[in-house]
Design an enzyme around this catalytic site. Structure first.
Site, PDB file in Angstrom:
ATOM      1  N   GLU A 110      12.018   3.139  14.653  1.00  9.69           N
ATOM      2  CA  GLU A 110      11.051   4.129  14.181  1.00  9.69           C
ATOM      3  C   GLU A 110       9.785   3.993  15.008  1.00  9.69           C
ATOM      4  O   GLU A 110       9.690   3.132  15.890  1.00  9.69           O
ATOM      5  CB  GLU A 110      10.750   3.918  12.690  1.00  9.69           C
ATOM      6  CG  GLU A 110      10.207   2.536  12.348  1.00  9.69           C
ATOM      7  CD  GLU A 110      10.102   2.289  10.858  1.00  9.69           C
ATOM      8  OE1 GLU A 110      10.164   3.252  10.080  1.00  9.69           O
ATOM      9  OE2 GLU A 110       9.949   1.112  10.462  1.00  9.69           O
TER      10      GLU A 110
ATOM     11  N   ARG B 130      -8.450 -20.037  -0.773  1.00  8.72           N
ATOM     12  CA  ARG B 130      -7.375 -19.911   0.206  1.00  8.72           C
ATOM     13  C   ARG B 130      -6.366 -21.045   0.100  1.00  8.72           C
ATOM     14  O   ARG B 130      -6.709 -22.224   0.236  1.00  8.72           O
ATOM     15  CB  ARG B 130      -7.963 -19.854   1.619  1.00  8.72           C
ATOM     16  CG  ARG B 130      -6.938 -19.475   2.681  1.00  8.72           C
ATOM     17  CD  ARG B 130      -7.569 -19.352   4.063  1.00  8.72           C
ATOM     18  NE  ARG B 130      -6.627 -18.763   4.995  1.00  8.72           N
ATOM     19  CZ  ARG B 130      -5.649 -19.446   5.608  1.00  8.72           C
ATOM     20  NH1 ARG B 130      -5.508 -20.736   5.378  1.00  8.72           N
ATOM     21  NH2 ARG B 130      -4.842 -18.839   6.452  1.00  8.72           N
TER      22      ARG B 130
ATOM     23  N   TYR C 273       0.829  -1.204   0.000  1.00  9.84           N
ATOM     24  CA  TYR C 273       0.000   0.000   0.000  1.00  9.84           C
ATOM     25  C   TYR C 273       0.859   1.248   0.000  1.00  9.84           C
ATOM     26  O   TYR C 273       2.053   1.222   0.283  1.00  9.84           O
ATOM     27  CB  TYR C 273      -0.961   0.001   1.185  1.00  9.84           C
ATOM     28  CG  TYR C 273      -0.343   0.381   2.516  1.00  9.84           C
ATOM     29  CD1 TYR C 273      -0.499   1.667   3.030  1.00  9.84           C
ATOM     30  CD2 TYR C 273       0.392  -0.531   3.260  1.00  9.84           C
ATOM     31  CE1 TYR C 273       0.061   2.022   4.249  1.00  9.84           C
ATOM     32  CE2 TYR C 273       0.954  -0.189   4.476  1.00  9.84           C
ATOM     33  CZ  TYR C 273       0.784   1.094   4.969  1.00  9.84           C
ATOM     34  OH  TYR C 273       1.343   1.444   6.168  1.00  9.84           O
TER      35      TYR C 273
ATOM     36  N   LYS D 162       6.504  -1.877   1.978  1.00  3.97           N
ATOM     37  CA  LYS D 162       5.316  -1.284   2.602  1.00  3.97           C
ATOM     38  C   LYS D 162       4.111  -2.212   2.399  1.00  3.97           C
ATOM     39  O   LYS D 162       3.273  -2.018   1.509  1.00  3.97           O
ATOM     40  CB  LYS D 162       5.042   0.108   2.040  1.00  3.97           C
ATOM     41  CG  LYS D 162       4.113   0.955   2.904  1.00  3.97           C
ATOM     42  CD  LYS D 162       4.104   2.394   2.433  1.00  3.97           C
ATOM     43  CE  LYS D 162       3.096   3.252   3.196  1.00  3.97           C
ATOM     44  NZ  LYS D 162       3.500   3.460   4.604  1.00  3.97           N
TER      45      LYS D 162
ATOM     46  N   HIS E 262      -1.817 -21.264   0.821  1.00  4.05           N
ATOM     47  CA  HIS E 262      -0.590 -20.508   1.061  1.00  4.05           C
ATOM     48  C   HIS E 262       0.186 -20.271  -0.238  1.00  4.05           C
ATOM     49  O   HIS E 262       0.681 -19.170  -0.471  1.00  4.05           O
ATOM     50  CB  HIS E 262       0.303 -21.227   2.079  1.00  4.05           C
ATOM     51  CG  HIS E 262      -0.175 -21.089   3.487  1.00  4.05           C
ATOM     52  ND1 HIS E 262      -1.329 -21.700   3.949  1.00  4.05           N
ATOM     53  CD2 HIS E 262       0.317 -20.394   4.540  1.00  4.05           C
ATOM     54  CE1 HIS E 262      -1.508 -21.403   5.216  1.00  4.05           C
ATOM     55  NE2 HIS E 262      -0.524 -20.604   5.610  1.00  4.05           N
TER      56      HIS E 262
ATOM     57  N   ARG F  54       8.247   4.070  -4.584  1.00  7.01           N
ATOM     58  CA  ARG F  54       8.294   3.123  -3.466  1.00  7.01           C
ATOM     59  C   ARG F  54       7.319   1.972  -3.682  1.00  7.01           C
ATOM     60  O   ARG F  54       7.618   0.812  -3.359  1.00  7.01           O
ATOM     61  CB  ARG F  54       8.004   3.852  -2.145  1.00  7.01           C
ATOM     62  CG  ARG F  54       8.169   2.964  -0.915  1.00  7.01           C
ATOM     63  CD  ARG F  54       8.081   3.746   0.373  1.00  7.01           C
ATOM     64  NE  ARG F  54       6.770   4.363   0.543  1.00  7.01           N
ATOM     65  CZ  ARG F  54       6.452   5.164   1.564  1.00  7.01           C
ATOM     66  NH1 ARG F  54       7.368   5.451   2.489  1.00  7.01           N
ATOM     67  NH2 ARG F  54       5.245   5.690   1.656  1.00  7.01           N
TER      68      ARG F  54
ATOM     69  N   LEU G  52      11.019   1.643   7.364  1.00  5.44           N
ATOM     70  CA  LEU G  52      10.419   2.060   6.104  1.00  5.44           C
ATOM     71  C   LEU G  52      11.200   3.242   5.524  1.00  5.44           C
ATOM     72  O   LEU G  52      11.536   4.172   6.256  1.00  5.44           O
ATOM     73  CB  LEU G  52       8.966   2.476   6.327  1.00  5.44           C
ATOM     74  CG  LEU G  52       8.192   2.838   5.059  1.00  5.44           C
ATOM     75  CD1 LEU G  52       7.870   1.593   4.257  1.00  5.44           C
ATOM     76  CD2 LEU G  52       6.919   3.592   5.401  1.00  5.44           C
TER      77      LEU G  52
END
Length: 282
Positions: A179, A99, A33, A146, A101, A52, A203
């Site tokens: 952070e 679903r 995101y 991210k 993995h 990014r 990040l």
């Protein structure tokens, strides 16, 4: 102005938006995101956010998504919402499948965007600073990507709120300050600023990079180096940087008051410079 959602090309009011139950972002946290702010009707640092985003997509081996497609999607919903000071949340998941993995390389990424009013930082936090606590860093080893895997961040933030603080600062197992839950961290020690180097453990913040650039223009010495909790508590100033945070002083960490307990002159100056760079005020 309306708060809107974009789901794979369809724009609707947020409350009407729907995503598939088998989206891997929902079931596995298999999504990345970005969060972009707009000031006075202009998106700030959108190209840096897209850079990014592309790095995150590559790191997780997502299929290529044309940059223009993502930019056009952001601009279309942003312009339709017509919110001058907006927060644009963009999420791309690997795709939708029953679903499992393991995943197929043929999955089609899902693009979701929301546009809402950008949250305002409480004025008291700006003028008086905030209180943060320190917590052990239990996040995964690739915080430079991210992703939506933010459970340790949310738990730390909640722990801070329940302790009467506003944020939490992650400390590594070997005592290094990293952070905050959604912001990078700087300290001032004498005439220079220190911030954690860019490693997989933090990040690569857009606001962090903008602020370092401003400091270079002003001749302020910024050192990307490791420092520990003792250095944090002994700092002349502590402040956070982020898209929503902007530049925000931390005046108390755990039970220790930082310096004189007031936002420092360096953070105030940099906040003003950042607001001007972002075009926050007409």
């Amino acid at each position: 102005m309306p708060e809107l959602a974009y789901v794979n090309g369809t724009i609707t009011p947020i409350e009407e938006a729907r995503v598939p139950i088998d989206d891997r972002g929902y079931q596995f946290g298999d999504a990345v995101y970005e969060y972009i702010a707009s000031y006075t009707g202009r998106l700030f640092a959108i190209e840096e956010h897209l850079d990014r985003l592309e790095n995150s997509l590559r790191a997780l081996a997502y299929p290529p998504i044309p940059r223009e497609e993502v930019r056009d999607a952001i601009m279309s919903i942003f312009q339709k919402a017509g919110i001058e000071q907006a927060g644009i949340y963009l999420q791309i998941s690997r795709g939708v499948a029953p679903r499992n993995h393991a995943y197929s390389r043929q999955l089609q990424p899902q693009i979701i965007i929301t546009v809402r009013q950008l949250p305002e930082i409480p004025q008291a936090h700006v003028t008086q600073g905030i209180h943060a606590i320190t917590v052990p860093d239990i996040r995964w080893g690739r915080c430079d990507i991210k992703t939506v895997q933010l459970l340790p961040n949310t738990l730390a933030k909640q722990q801070a709120i329940e302790a009467g603080a506003q944020d939490a600062i992650f400390i590594s197992p070997d005592g290094i300050v990293r952070e905050a839950t959604s912001a990078n961290l700087f300290i001032r020690s004498g005439d220079h600023l220190l911030t954690h180097p860019l490693t997989p453990n933090i990040l690569p913040g857009i606001t962090r990079a903008v602020l370092i650039g401003i400091c270079q223009e002003l001749g302020i010495d910024v050192r990307e180096q490791f420092f520990d909790r003792d250095a944090l508590l002994a700092a002349d100033e502590v402040f956070l940087t982020g898209t929503v945070t902007e530049v925000l002083s931390v005046c108390r960490v755990d039970d220790r008051v930082i310096a004189d307990g007031q936002p420092g002159a360096r953070a105030k100056k940099l906040r003003g410079m950042f607001e001007a760079r972002a075009g926050k005020h007409p």
